[in-house]
Design a protein around this motif. Structure first.
Motif, mmCIF file in Angstrom:
data_model
loop_
_atom_site.group_PDB
_atom_site.id
_atom_site.type_symbol
_atom_site.label_atom_id
_atom_site.label_comp_id
_atom_site.label_asym_id
_atom_site.label_seq_id
_atom_site.Cartn_x
_atom_site.Cartn_y
_atom_site.Cartn_z
ATOM 1 N N ASP A 68 0.828 -1.208 0.000
ATOM 2 C CA ASP A 68 0.000 0.000 0.000
ATOM 3 C C ASP A 68 0.863 1.259 0.000
ATOM 4 O O ASP A 68 0.575 2.227 -0.718
ATOM 5 C CB ASP A 68 -0.925 -0.004 1.224
ATOM 6 C CG ASP A 68 -1.993 -1.076 1.130
ATOM 7 O OD1 ASP A 68 -2.226 -1.565 0.011
ATOM 8 O OD2 ASP A 68 -2.577 -1.426 2.173
ATOM 9 N N ALA A 69 1.914 1.251 0.819
ATOM 10 C CA ALA A 69 2.805 2.415 0.854
ATOM 11 C C ALA A 69 3.474 2.622 -0.502
ATOM 12 O O ALA A 69 3.609 3.756 -0.980
ATOM 13 C CB ALA A 69 3.853 2.244 1.950
ATOM 14 N N LEU A 70 3.876 1.513 -1.131
ATOM 15 C CA LEU A 70 4.505 1.620 -2.447
ATOM 16 C C LEU A 70 3.500 2.118 -3.486
ATOM 17 O O LEU A 70 3.851 2.943 -4.354
ATOM 18 C CB LEU A 70 5.063 0.257 -2.850
ATOM 19 C CG LEU A 70 5.890 0.214 -4.139
ATOM 20 C CD1 LEU A 70 7.109 1.109 -4.021
ATOM 21 C CD2 LEU A 70 6.320 -1.216 -4.453
ATOM 22 N N ASN A 71 2.260 1.657 -3.399
ATOM 23 C CA ASN A 71 1.245 2.138 -4.337
ATOM 24 C C ASN A 71 0.954 3.626 -4.149
ATOM 25 O O ASN A 71 0.765 4.360 -5.125
ATOM 26 C CB ASN A 71 -0.041 1.333 -4.171
ATOM 27 C CG ASN A 71 0.075 -0.072 -4.748
ATOM 28 O OD1 ASN A 71 0.846 -0.291 -5.687
ATOM 29 N ND2 ASN A 71 -0.662 -1.014 -4.198
ATOM 30 N N ARG A 72 0.920 4.048 -2.861
ATOM 31 C CA ARG A 72 0.705 5.479 -2.619
ATOM 32 C C ARG A 72 1.862 6.312 -3.174
ATOM 33 O O ARG A 72 1.644 7.355 -3.792
ATOM 34 C CB ARG A 72 0.545 5.730 -1.125
ATOM 35 C CG ARG A 72 -0.769 5.217 -0.541
ATOM 36 C CD ARG A 72 -1.021 5.809 0.837
ATOM 37 N NE ARG A 72 0.007 5.441 1.795
ATOM 38 C CZ ARG A 72 -0.034 4.352 2.542
ATOM 39 N NH1 ARG A 72 -1.057 3.510 2.444
ATOM 40 N NH2 ARG A 72 0.935 4.092 3.402
ATOM 41 N N ARG A 73 3.074 5.832 -2.951
ATOM 42 C CA ARG A 73 4.235 6.558 -3.489
ATOM 43 C C ARG A 73 4.226 6.522 -5.001
ATOM 44 O O ARG A 73 4.587 7.513 -5.662
ATOM 45 C CB ARG A 73 5.524 5.924 -2.949
ATOM 46 C CG ARG A 73 6.772 6.754 -3.256
ATOM 47 C CD ARG A 73 6.652 8.150 -2.697
ATOM 48 N NE ARG A 73 7.817 8.969 -3.028
ATOM 49 C CZ ARG A 73 7.858 10.278 -2.914
ATOM 50 N NH1 ARG A 73 6.782 10.939 -2.459
ATOM 51 N NH2 ARG A 73 8.944 10.947 -3.233
ATOM 52 N N LYS A 74 3.803 5.399 -5.562
ATOM 53 C CA LYS A 74 3.691 5.299 -7.020
ATOM 54 C C LYS A 74 2.708 6.333 -7.558
ATOM 55 O O LYS A 74 2.976 7.005 -8.563
ATOM 56 C CB LYS A 74 3.240 3.888 -7.388
ATOM 57 C CG LYS A 74 2.912 3.690 -8.851
ATOM 58 C CD LYS A 74 2.348 2.292 -9.075
ATOM 59 C CE LYS A 74 1.865 2.119 -10.504
ATOM 60 N NZ LYS A 74 1.257 0.769 -10.708
ATOM 61 N N ALA A 75 1.567 6.467 -6.876
ATOM 62 C CA ALA A 75 0.581 7.458 -7.311
ATOM 63 C C ALA A 75 1.148 8.873 -7.229
ATOM 64 O O ALA A 75 0.918 9.707 -8.124
ATOM 65 C CB ALA A 75 -0.682 7.337 -6.458
ATOM 66 N N LEU A 115 3.625 9.280 -10.077
ATOM 67 C CA LEU A 115 2.900 9.414 -11.345
ATOM 68 C C LEU A 115 2.251 10.786 -11.468
ATOM 69 O O LEU A 115 2.189 11.367 -12.564
ATOM 70 C CB LEU A 115 1.831 8.320 -11.451
ATOM 71 C CG LEU A 115 2.345 6.906 -11.747
ATOM 72 C CD1 LEU A 115 1.190 5.916 -11.719
ATOM 73 C CD2 LEU A 115 3.044 6.870 -13.103
ATOM 74 N N ALA A 116 1.793 11.326 -10.344
ATOM 75 C CA ALA A 116 1.215 12.669 -10.379
ATOM 76 C C ALA A 116 2.265 13.699 -10.778
ATOM 77 O O ALA A 116 1.977 14.635 -11.549
ATOM 78 C CB ALA A 116 0.622 13.007 -9.014
ATOM 79 N N ASP A 152 -8.304 14.541 -2.585
ATOM 80 C CA ASP A 152 -7.817 15.279 -3.761
ATOM 81 C C ASP A 152 -8.954 15.776 -4.649
ATOM 82 O O ASP A 152 -8.727 16.132 -5.805
ATOM 83 C CB ASP A 152 -6.883 14.393 -4.580
ATOM 84 C CG ASP A 152 -7.520 13.071 -4.966
ATOM 85 O OD1 ASP A 152 -8.644 12.797 -4.509
ATOM 86 O OD2 ASP A 152 -6.880 12.312 -5.721
ATOM 87 N N VAL A 153 -10.169 15.811 -4.140
ATOM 88 C CA VAL A 153 -11.303 16.366 -4.880
ATOM 89 C C VAL A 153 -12.090 17.268 -3.938
ATOM 90 O O VAL A 153 -11.852 17.293 -2.722
ATOM 91 C CB VAL A 153 -12.216 15.248 -5.436
ATOM 92 C CG1 VAL A 153 -11.483 14.399 -6.468
ATOM 93 C CG2 VAL A 153 -12.745 14.371 -4.316
#
Length: 718
Positions: A325-332, A335-336, A614-615
Motif C-alpha cells: 500500500d505504501a509503495l502504491n501510494r508513493r507510485k501514485a 505518477l502525479a 484530492d477532490v
C-alpha cells in the motif's frame, strides 16, 4: 490392559505366548518357536570341543567368552549350557513383529516325543530373537529352560478380560453366548447344549451351575498349577537359590548342585521380590505419569504452534500488504509528478505552436500583400507606400530573429527514479531470529499523574518498572468501545505516551497497556478508567476545542497558526480534516475567510476519516458539505448538488457549521444567518470537521463556541 499386549506376544510368531520358556538372557519365547529357530553348530565350533582340544582358543578368548555370558559356569547352575557363542552365519529373516530370527539349519528328526520337547541335535544353538545373543544347548535341549507359568497366567487373564461375552464351549459351528457354567465340569454351556450334554439328573444333578460372569471369577480365583523343577519334573519348587536366582526343588539340594549357594524359602523370596517389583513399579509409575503430562504439554504445543502460525501468517500478510500500500501510494505521487511535468511540457509547446502560428500567418499575409504591391504600375503610388512596407518587412524579419525558431521545451523528462536502495532493502527483508532464552519484558506501569482526557480525546502515559532488566521493544495500548465491550488495539510503537482522538463524549473507557520484545509479550497493566467530557444538557452542547490535522490532510495543504489556519499550494481543491471526531451531542464551529481571490468555491462540512482528499468535499459518499462562491451556495453529497441558495462569501466572511446528533442534522450559517434549509438529515456515525479549498482561499478555524442563540431556543421549544 491393551497397552500390555505387546509384552504378551512372542517375538518370533507374533502371537500370544504358548508354553513360554525363559532364556538365560531373561527374554521369553514360545517353546515351539524356540524349536523352529534352533541352528546346529559344527562340532569344531562348540566351546566344549575347542576347550577340549586346546587349539585355536587362547585364554583371552575364554575371558571374553565369560564377559559375554549372562550366567557364568560357576554360579548360574547352567554350566552345561556353555557360554554365548558368536551368532551363526545362517541367513536371518524377520518375524511377523519385525524381530530378526534365524531359521533352522535342518529339519528336526522324527521322534515319539512332541515337536517342542523332542531331542535336539548335539551342539544345537539358539539365538535370542530380541537381544540376538546365541547359546549352545546341552543334552537336555529346550527342556533345560524353565517355563514361565506367571506369563501364561497373565495371558489367560488378559484373554478372558478381552472376551466381550463368554461363549458356549460345546457348540459345534457358531458358538452361542453361554448362559451357565458348571463349576465341577469347568465348562460354559448355552441353554441347548446344557439340556443336551448336562441334564439335571443322575450324578450331574449334584453339579453346581453358576452364571458365566461368576464362573469367570471362580476360574481366576481357583488355585493355579504349581510349577515343577526343570531337572526333576515330578518335584515341585520349594526353595530359591539366591546366587542362581532361580527356584529349586529339594532333590536339587540333595544332589549338591547348590551346596555352596545361599538358599531361602520360596514363599519368603516370593514376597520379597513382589515387594521389590512393587517399589520399582512406583518409580516407573511416576515416570509414566510424567510422560502423560509431557504428552499433554506436547499436544497443547501442537495446538499453540498452529494458532501462532495462523496469527504470524496474518501478521506477515498485513505487514507485506502495508508495504505494498505504501509503495502504491508513493507510485501514485510519483505518477502525479510525471503527469504534472507532462502537462507543463505540453502547455509550453502548445503555447509556442500557437504563437508561431499567429506570427507565421501575419508574415504570410504581409508577403502576399507586398507581392501584390510590386505588381502595381503606378510609380508615384508605389513610392508613397514603399518605404513603410520596407520598414515592416525588415521589422517582421527581425521578429523571426535568433531564438524564435528554437523549441522552448525539450522532449526528454528530466526525472530519474533511483529505486536501487529500495530494491536492496526488499531483498534484505527477512525475519529477525528470536533468542529462546531471552525473557519477556516486565509489565509496564501506567503513570496516573500524566494520564488525562480533553474533550473526546484521551492521553495516556506509561513506563517500565524501575528494576526491570529486560528491555521492551515496543508497547501495545488497548481501549474498549466505551460501553464495556471488547478491547481493541489503538497504538503499537516504541513511545511511552499516546493521545487517542475521536472518542465518544460523555463516555467511560477502560485502557490497558502491555510491552513486547522478540520473545513475547508481557502481562497487561492494571486497567485505567477514563471519562471523556460531559454534555451540557441544557444547551444540548458538547463544547470541544480542536485544530486541523496535518497527519490526515492532503500534502498540498499549508498549515499555520498552530494548525488553525490553512490554505493550499494547488489550483485544485484539496481536503483537510479536523483532529477531533464527533458521534454524540451538539457541536458548532466557525471558519473565517482570511483571503478570497478570483471567486473560488471552497466547501465546508463534515466527513468520514477515509474521505477522498484530492477532490472537492462532497464529491464522494464519505462527505456532507456546502460549497459556496461569491454569489450563491449548494449542498453536495456523493456528487449530488441540491438546494441552491443565494448569498455568497467574500474576504472576512464567517461560515458556521452545526452538527446536531440529537436531531441527526447538519446545518450551515454564513455571517450568523442560516444558509438555506437544514442541509442533511439522518446523520449518524463518527464525523470529522472538514474543509476543501485551493490556493485562492485561506481560512481560520474557531472552536469551543456556543450554539447560536436562535438555534438553542428553537431546540428548547422542540
Amino acid at each position: 490392559m491393551e497397552e500390555m499386549e505387546e509384552e504378551l506376544k512372542c517375538p518370533v510368531c507374533g502371537s500370544f505366548y504358548r508354553e513360554p520358556i525363559i532364556l538365560p538372557c531373561s527374554h521369553n519365547i514360545c517353546q515351539a518357536c524356540a524349536r523352529n529357530i534352533l541352528v546346529q553348530t559344527p562340532e569344531s565350533e562348540s566351546p566344549q570341543s575347542r576347550r577340549a582340544s586346546g587349539s585355536g582358543v587362547s585364554d583371552y578368548d575364554y575371558l571374553d567368552l565369560d564377559k559375554m555370558s549372562l550366567y557364568s559356569e560357576a554360579d548360574s547352575g547352567y554350566g552345561s549350557y556353555g557360554g554365548f557363542a558368536s551368532a551363526p552365519t545362517t541367513p536371518c529373516q524377520k518375524s511377523p513383529n519385525g524381530v530378526r530370527v534365524f531359521p533352522p539349519a535342518m529339519p528336526p528328526p522324527a521322534t515319539h516325543l512332541s515337536p517342542a520337547l523332542a531331542s535336539v541335535p548335539r551342539n544345537s544353538c539358539i539365538t535370542c530373537p530380541q537381544c540376538h545373543r546365541s547359546l549352545i544347548l546341552d543334552d537336555r535341549g529346550l527342556r533345560g529352560f524353565p517355563k514361565n507359568r506367571v506369563l501364561e497366567g497373565v495371558i489367560d487373564r488378559y484373554q478372558q478380560s478381552k472376551a466381550a461375552a463368554l461363549k458356549c464351549q460345546l457348540c459345534e459351528k457358531a458358538p452361542k453366548e453361554a448362559t451357565v457354567m458348571c463349576e465341577q465340569c469347568d465348562v460354559f454351556y448355552c441353554d441347548p447344549c446344557r439340556l443336551r450334554c448336562h441334564p439335571p439328573r443322575g450324578p450331574l444333578a449334584k453339579h453346581r451351575l453358576v452364571p458365566p460372569a461368576q464362573g469367570r471369577v471362580s476360574r481366576r480365583l481357583s488355585p493355579r498349577k504349581v510349577s515343577t523343577c526343570t531337572d526333576h519334573e515330578l518335584e515341585n519348587h520349594s526353595m530359591y537359590c539366591v546366587q542362581c536366582k532361580m527356584p529349586v526343588c529339594y532333590q536339587c539340594l540333595e544332589e549338591g548342585k547348590h551346596s555352596s549357594h545361599e538358599v531361602k524359602a520360596l514363599g519368603a523370596m516370593w514376597k520379597l521380590h513382589k515387594s521389590q517389583l512393587s517399589q520399582a513399579l512406583n518409580g516407573l509409575s511416576d515416570r509414566a505419569k510424567e510422560a502423560k503430562e509431557f504428552l499433554v504439554q506436547l499436544r497443547n504445543m501442537v495446538q499453540q504452534i498452529q494458532e501462532n502460525s495462523v496469527e504470524f501468517e496474518a501478521c506477515l500478510v498485513a505487514q507485506c500488504d502495508a508495504l505494498i500500500d505504501a509503495l502504491n501510494r508513493r507510485k501514485a505521487q510519483l505518477l502525479a509528478r510525471v503527469n504534472k511535468e507532462h502537462e507543463h511540457k505540453l502547455k509550453v509547446v502548445r503555447d509556442q505552436i500557437s504563437h508561431c502560428t499567429v506570427k507565421l500567418r501575419q508574415t504570410t499575409g504581409l508577403m502576399e500583400y507586398c507581392l501584390e504591391v510590386i505588381k502595381e504600375n503606378d510609380p508615384s503610388g508605389f513610392l508613397q507606400i514603399s518605404d513603410a512596407l520596407i520598414r515592416r518587412v525588415h521589422l517582421t524579419e527581425d521578429q523571426w530573429g535568433k531564438g524564435t525558431l528554437t523549441p522552448r521545451m525539450t522532449t526528454d523528462f528530466d526525472l530519474s527514479l533511483d529505486n536501487s536502495p529500495l530494491l536492496q532493502s526488499i531483498h534484505q527483508l527477512d525475519f529477525v531470529q528470536m533468542k529462546a532464552s531471552s525473557p519477556v519484558p516486565a509489565t509496564p506501569i501506567l503513570q496516573l499523574e500524566d494520564c488525562c482526557t480533553h474533550n473526546n480525546s484521551a492521553t495516556l502515559s506509561w513506563k517500565q518498572p524501575p528494576l526491570s532488566t529486560v528491555p521492551a521493544e515496543g508497547y501495545i495500548l488497548e481501549l474498549d468501545d466505551g460501553n464495556g465491550g471488547q478491547f481493541r488495539e489503538v497504538y503499537v510503537g516504541k513511545e511511552t505516551m499516546c493521545t487517542v482522538d475521536g472518542l465518544h463524549f460523555n463516555s467511560t473507557y477502560n485502557a490497558r497497556i502491555k510491552a513486547f520484545n522478540k520473545t513475547g509479550v508481557s502481562q497487561y497493566s492494571k486497567t485505567l478508567v477514563l471519562q471523556t467530557s460531559e454534555v451540557d444538557i441544557k444547551k444540548l452542547l458538547a463544547v470541544a476545542w480542536f485544530a486541523f490535522d496535518p497527519g490526515s490532510a492532503h500534502s498540498d495543504i499549508i498549515f499555520s497558526n498552530d494548525n488553525l489556519t490553512v490554505t493550499c499550494s494547488s489550483y485544485d481543491d484539496r481536503v483537510v480534516l479536523g483532529k477531533t471526531g464527533f458521534s454524540k451531542g451538539v457541536h458548532y464551529w466557525e471558519l473565517t475567510v482570511d483571503r478570497y481571490d478570483n471567486h473560488p468555491d471552497p466547501a465546508f462540512g463534515v466527513a468520514r476519516i477515509d474521505v477522498m482528499k484530492d477532490v472537492m468535499l462532497g464529491k464522494d459518499d464519505k462527505a456532507w458539505a456546502m460549497y459556496v462562491d461569491n454569489n450563491r451556495s449548494w449542498f453536495m453529497h456523493n456528487n449530488s448538488h441540491t438546494n441552491r441558495t443565494e448569498g455568497g462569501i467574500t474576504k472576512g466572511a464567517t461560515i458556521g457549521v452545526l452538527l446536531d446528533f440529537n436531531r441527526k442534522t447538519l446545518t450551515f450559517f454564513i455571517n450568523d444567518e442560516q444558509q438555506g434549509p437544514i442541509a442533511f438529515e439522518n446523520v449518524e456515525g463518527l464525523f470529522f470537521p472538514a474543509v476543501s479549498l485551493n490556493r485562492n482561499v485561506q481560512v481560520t478555524l474557531h472552536t469551543g463556541l456556543q450554539v447560536p442563540d436562535f438555534y438553542s431556543s428553537r431546540a428548547s421549544i422542540a
